[in-house]
Every structure is written in C-alpha cells, then in structure tokens.
Design a protein around this motif. Structure first.
Motif, mmCIF file in Angstrom:
data_model
loop_
_atom_site.group_PDB
_atom_site.id
_atom_site.type_symbol
_atom_site.label_atom_id
_atom_site.label_comp_id
_atom_site.label_asym_id
_atom_site.label_seq_id
_atom_site.Cartn_x
_atom_site.Cartn_y
_atom_site.Cartn_z
ATOM 1 N N UNK A 1 0.344 -0.766 0.070
ATOM 2 C CA UNK A 1 0.180 0.249 -0.229
ATOM 3 C C UNK A 1 1.186 1.311 -0.056
ATOM 4 N N UNK B 1 1.618 -7.215 10.465
ATOM 5 C CA UNK B 1 2.022 -6.617 11.275
ATOM 6 C C UNK B 1 0.930 -6.536 12.734
ATOM 7 N N UNK C 1 -2.556 -2.363 17.923
ATOM 8 C CA UNK C 1 -1.773 -1.967 16.694
ATOM 9 C C UNK C 1 -2.691 -1.683 16.254
ATOM 10 N N UNK D 1 -2.821 2.051 14.622
ATOM 11 C CA UNK D 1 -1.603 2.419 15.311
ATOM 12 C C UNK D 1 -1.436 1.767 13.432
ATOM 13 N N UNK D 2 -1.853 0.948 12.361
ATOM 14 C CA UNK D 2 -1.109 0.519 11.872
ATOM 15 C C UNK D 2 -1.865 1.152 10.340
ATOM 16 N N UNK E 1 -3.248 4.239 10.759
ATOM 17 C CA UNK E 1 -3.093 5.489 11.556
ATOM 18 C C UNK E 1 -2.574 6.287 9.887
ATOM 19 N N UNK F 1 10.603 -3.956 9.474
ATOM 20 C CA UNK F 1 10.883 -5.084 9.626
ATOM 21 C C UNK F 1 11.571 -6.360 9.316
ATOM 22 N N UNK G 1 9.407 3.203 12.908
ATOM 23 C CA UNK G 1 7.964 2.813 12.618
ATOM 24 C C UNK G 1 7.359 3.731 13.412
ATOM 25 N N UNK H 1 1.637 3.785 7.353
ATOM 26 C CA UNK H 1 2.263 2.758 6.802
ATOM 27 C C UNK H 1 3.008 3.004 5.734
ATOM 28 N N UNK I 1 -0.428 9.117 16.850
ATOM 29 C CA UNK I 1 0.407 8.273 15.537
ATOM 30 C C UNK I 1 0.007 9.689 14.431
ATOM 31 N N UNK I 2 1.695 9.213 13.605
ATOM 32 C CA UNK I 2 1.227 9.511 12.078
ATOM 33 C C UNK I 2 1.341 11.333 12.370
ATOM 34 N N UNK J 1 8.353 -6.000 16.640
ATOM 35 C CA UNK J 1 7.936 -5.032 16.329
ATOM 36 C C UNK J 1 6.858 -3.945 17.745
ATOM 37 N N UNK J 2 7.640 -2.547 18.101
ATOM 38 C CA UNK J 2 6.899 -2.397 18.750
ATOM 39 C C UNK J 2 5.336 -2.678 19.087
ATOM 40 N N UNK J 3 4.649 -2.489 19.862
ATOM 41 C CA UNK J 3 3.261 -2.096 19.843
ATOM 42 C C UNK J 3 2.947 -1.065 19.296
ATOM 43 N N UNK J 4 3.237 -0.109 19.863
ATOM 44 C CA UNK J 4 2.737 1.355 19.738
ATOM 45 C C UNK J 4 4.063 2.293 19.688
ATOM 46 N N UNK J 5 4.983 2.399 18.609
ATOM 47 C CA UNK J 5 6.025 2.763 18.658
ATOM 48 C C UNK J 5 6.798 4.022 19.150
ATOM 49 N N UNK K 1 3.710 4.191 26.689
ATOM 50 C CA UNK K 1 4.009 2.621 26.487
ATOM 51 C C UNK K 1 4.838 1.717 26.727
ATOM 52 N N UNK L 1 5.910 -4.312 24.636
ATOM 53 C CA UNK L 1 5.477 -5.422 24.450
ATOM 54 C C UNK L 1 6.368 -6.193 23.216
ATOM 55 N N UNK L 2 6.454 -7.341 24.067
ATOM 56 C CA UNK L 2 7.020 -8.734 23.262
ATOM 57 C C UNK L 2 6.125 -8.640 22.221
ATOM 58 N N UNK L 3 6.145 -9.492 20.752
ATOM 59 C CA UNK L 3 5.094 -10.281 20.238
ATOM 60 C C UNK L 3 4.924 -10.898 20.128
ATOM 61 N N UNK L 4 3.280 -11.482 19.891
ATOM 62 C CA UNK L 4 2.576 -12.456 20.629
ATOM 63 C C UNK L 4 3.911 -13.696 19.278
#
Lengths: 165, 350
Positions: free
Chosen positions: A58, A120, A127, A130-131, A133, B80, B96, B101, B238-239, B334-338, B343, B346-349
C-alpha cells in the motif's frame, strides 16, 4: 516529452504514453483511465484517501510519479472484488458501519488489505489503529473501521487455513 | 508544479552526470520531494530518477561486523527485518514511529536522510524564508514557532530537522557513503546536516551531483542492543512529527554504565548528539539522579527561539524517560505502539 509506460492495472496490462512527466499515479488513474474509485483528498500524502497497492504494497498514489512506476502491478478499489462478490474487507466495512460519508472508504479498504498482507498487527486493536493511522476519516468512523479490519483479517486467516488444510 | 525533464539513468555514473547539471534533483520515492514540488517550494528543472539503480536496495553484513544499508532500501523493509530490529532496536523503533505505513512502504533510507524541514514558513511559498530564498528573512521568528528549534539555531533560521530515523543513527555513529564527481567518499552522518548559521540555505554537506548510495552502522552499534530505545512526543498518538524525541543506548556492565549514547530530535536543524550527557552517564550507576543530571547537560546550551521554552523542559523529561525505560527493553520485532513514552514495550505474540 513523451514517456511510454507499461502498467498492469487490476490484472489488465495497459500501454500508456504520458505527455507530461508531472502526472502522479493518482491523476493517471482518475483523470486518464477513468478509475475514479481512488480518491483525491489532500493530494499531499497526509490523508490516505488515495491509497492503492503497487507491487502488493500500500502506498499513497498522490506522491508517486507515474513515470517512475513503469512495469508496476497496480491494484485499486475497482480490482479487489471478484465478479459480483465483495472482497472480505469490503464486506466487513458494510457489516461494521466502517464509514459515514464514504469518501475515505476506498483508501481505508485498500489500506486494510495492505495491512493484513503485511501481517504486523495481529488481533490487537491498538496495533490495528497504529497500522491504519495513515488513513484519516473526518466522519470519525474509526471504531467501525478497526472492527471491520480485525474481522476481515480473522475471516481471511480462517479461509487460508481451511485451504491449506 | 513547475514542469521538468525526467530521466532514468541505468548506472550510478550516469546518474551523477545527469544529477550534476544545474537545476537537477535526484528522485527516489518522492514522498517529500513531490510534496515540496506541488507547493512550489522545490522547483527542479530535471528529475533524475534513481529508483532503478542496481545494487542499492541491499542490506549487507560486512566482515568487520558493520551493517551496510543501500540507499534504496525502503523504510518498512528495514524496520521489519527481524535481524535488524534485534540488533538495532532503537533504529527500528524510530523508523516505525515515523510517518504512516503507506509512506514507510515507499520512502527510502537515502531519501529520509535528505528530508527537508517541516517548518510551515518553509512550506508556504508566500512566507519569507532564508532557506528557500537566501536573504529573504525568517517569518518563523515572529510567527507560530512553538515547535521550532531550541539548540543550534540562528537569527536566520529556527527550523528543525524532521527525521526520526536519523536520531538513533547519529547516536550510534552511522556513516554515509557518497558517490560524486570526485569518486566515492564517506561522511559521519553527524556531519551531513548543517546548522543554519548565516547560510541556512546550505542544509547539508553535499555538493552538486553528490548521491548518497549507502548508510553504514558500525559493529559497536550492536553492543547497545540490550538497552536502546527511541522515545518521541507527538501532538497526536500516531502519524505526526516529533515535538521532541530522544534516542538512548547504554552499555551496562557490573551494575555500572560502561558507555552511553544519546541524541535528540525535534530540537535543532540537525539530529542532535548530546556528548556532554554521554560523559555524565559514563561510569555512573544507572539511576534517575544520574539521568536527570545527564538531561540537564544535554540541554545546557538550549535557549528558546520563540514561544517554545517548554521544549527545553520537555526534552529533559524525555531524556530521563528514555533512559528510565531502558532496563525494561526486551528484544522485539515490532513495538506495539512505537516510541510512545507512555507505553512500555511488549513482546510480539509468538
């Protein structure tokens, strides 16, 4: 200055001759190829209404020169459904009221499809927000948008798992 | 947008020949340049499209332990890259936390380094701006300037450098590889961007025709991987560009800080390395008292350039916050909210 250009747009190969190097992918789609589903919001990369997929990713088509994308594979909102069938992200936007006026919706849907492919966000709404935004919605339908993207992602993952089983 | 010639050279040598002509500008993805051209701020007579130049989109591990990142690697691909995020977590987090994105998918490493200021008076062709028009004056000095510089500014220009990516890169001694008419040369990233002084229009150390071909992170940058973060205050979650930001890295041995790295974003016309603060931290125990002293040292020379005295206090708090969060760092993809100061990571699932 004539610039020959070969693009695959929604699966159809198009040979185009640009008479002006200033044409963006957005203006090419809307003004020259009659594909007006992709919207021009800010035209400056700030709102995401013009989001399309280029080679599977995208991007903001308002900040992409057409001349620079010779050979690219492009998918717009017109190309995501199959026949009369909606794409799962389109269907989820309807199910979750992911819009009000609808102007940002093609960009939101293309961005959601791109986001799911990027893989991601997981199933975490924070998330997803955030992705996503890079897509603004002046009506403020964000809650429905987030729910729609999450549901579509979960449906698409389930379908994929069924297919590979 | 003013009309231009469009050329797409096939080799770096051809690109440099085309890019050395008066009025020429290199085009990578164009996420900043096209925006500037639409606003009439940049008016190149020729665009030299470098996006197809061979070999510039690779990430290479060099035998000396350093990492070489081609100038055409996309921001999203770099951030990534799991191995990259593991070895240089603060750099990945900064990437990030920047833009959206869509923009990260398009924007390139080299283009990010060449990003211009986001000062609204620079962007508004109707305002006086010494960067855009040398000698015109600076409307930001008496305008809306709460987001402007507090370090290294001059009466001629109070704009800030907008990049997130460059802040940790400067902290970890990144080097820029440049091809030009005289061949290949290198420059520490810290020396690429210039402070305005009496020539704000000279934004970088590059000469006409110079092309950034790669960025290198030295082997030592990895030594901070266990304790490195990028923290950024924005006006929305964000952004958004940084109001202020900080990249911090510590090397901790036997309960003491062996070596520290600190750089600030959003405070000056270049990413700001805070060496005095690093000196304060080196050898000390990692505690809040020491972090506060380091923060004071980092901002010791700061002064408001307008309605922005709050940034001096805010930057100090962000330095303390970034350093305080360091021991919580776990290796992440990948940080949850960079880069959000509120915050923890958190570790990635799995």
């Amino acid at each position: 200055m004539n610039l020959p250009l070969s693009l695959t747009i929604n699966g159809v190969r198009r040979e185009i001759v640009l008479d002006d190097p200033r044409v963006t992918l957005l203006d090419l789609l809307r003004e020259r190829l009659d594909l007006t589903g992709t919207k021009k919001g800010c035209d400056r990369g700030q709102c995401g209404a013009c989001t399309i997929l280029v080679d599977g990713r995208r991007i903001n088509s308002c900040l992409a020169l057409a001349a620079s994308h010779d050979g690219a594979e492009i998918v717009t909102i017109e190309g995501v459904g199959r026949g009369g069938e909606l794409h799962p992200v389109q269907a989820a936007f309807i199910a979750h009221d992911g819009f009000q006026c609808g102007f940002c919706t093609p960009g939101q849907i293309m961005s959601g499809i791109g986001m799911i492919q990027e893989g991601q966000a997981g199933d975490d709404p924070e998330r997803v927000r955030e992705c996503m935004s890079g897509n603004l919605c002046r009506c403020g339908a964000y809650q429905g948008i987030t729910e729609a993207v999450l549901e579509a992602q979960s449906n698409m993952t389930a379908t994929k798992q069924r297919r590979s089983a | 947008m003013m009309n231009f010639d469009y050329v797409r050279p096939a080799s770096v040598a051809d690109a440099i020949a085309a890019g050395s002509e008066k009025g020429a500008s290199y085009l990578a993805s164009g996420t900043n340049l096209l925006d500037l051209m639409k606003g009439g701020v940049s008016r190149p007579s020729r665009l030299v499209d470098v996006t197809r130049l061979p070999g510039l989109d690779r990430i290479e591990h060099l035998p000396d332990g350093s990492l070489r990142i081609g100038a055409l690697v996309r921001n999203a691909d770099l951030a990534h890259d799991t191995e990259f995020a593991r070895s240089y977590p603060a750099v990945a987090e900064a990437l990030l936390s920047g833009a959206s994105a869509q923009l990260r998918n398009a924007a390139t490493v080299g283009g990010n380094l060449m990003q211009r200021t986001r000062c609204a008076y620079f962007y508004d062709a109707g305002s006086a701006c010494n960067r855009r028009w040398p000698g015109a004056g600076c409307d930001a000095l008496k305008g809306e300037n709460r987001l402007h510089a507090v370090l290294g500014w001059s009466e001629g220009c109070i704009a800030t450098h907008p990049s997130d990516f460059c802040v940790p890169l400067v902290a970890f001694d990144a080097v820029v590889e440049i091809e030009g008419k005289g061949g290949r040369r290198e420059l520490p990233l810290e020396a690429l961007h210039r402070l305005p002084g009496d020539a704000p229009e000279r934004e970088t150390a590059l000469e006409r025709g110079d092309l950034i071909v790669a960025l290198r992170l030295p082997a030592e940058a990895k030594d901070f991987a266990g304790h490195a973060r990028y923290i950024k205050v924005r006006e929305r979650t964000s952004y958004a560009f940084a109001v202020v930001s900080a990249a911090a890295g510590l090397r901790i041995e036997d309960g003491k800080i062996r070596e520290a790295r600190l750089a600030l974003g959003g405070v000056a016309a270049k990413p700001w390395r805070a060496r005095d603060a690093e000196q304060v931290l080196a050898g000390a125990a990692p505690d809040v008292a020491c972090y506060r002293e380091a923060a004071r040292a980092a901002l010791a020379d700061a002064k408001p350039s307008g309605d922005n005295a709050f940034k001096i206090e805010l930057a100090q708090r962000i330095v303390v916050r970034a350093l305080t969060l360091l021991p919580q760092v776990r290796r992440i993809a990948f940080p949850r909210c960079p880069a959000l100061p509120s915050r923890p990571l958190q570790e990635r699932n799995a």
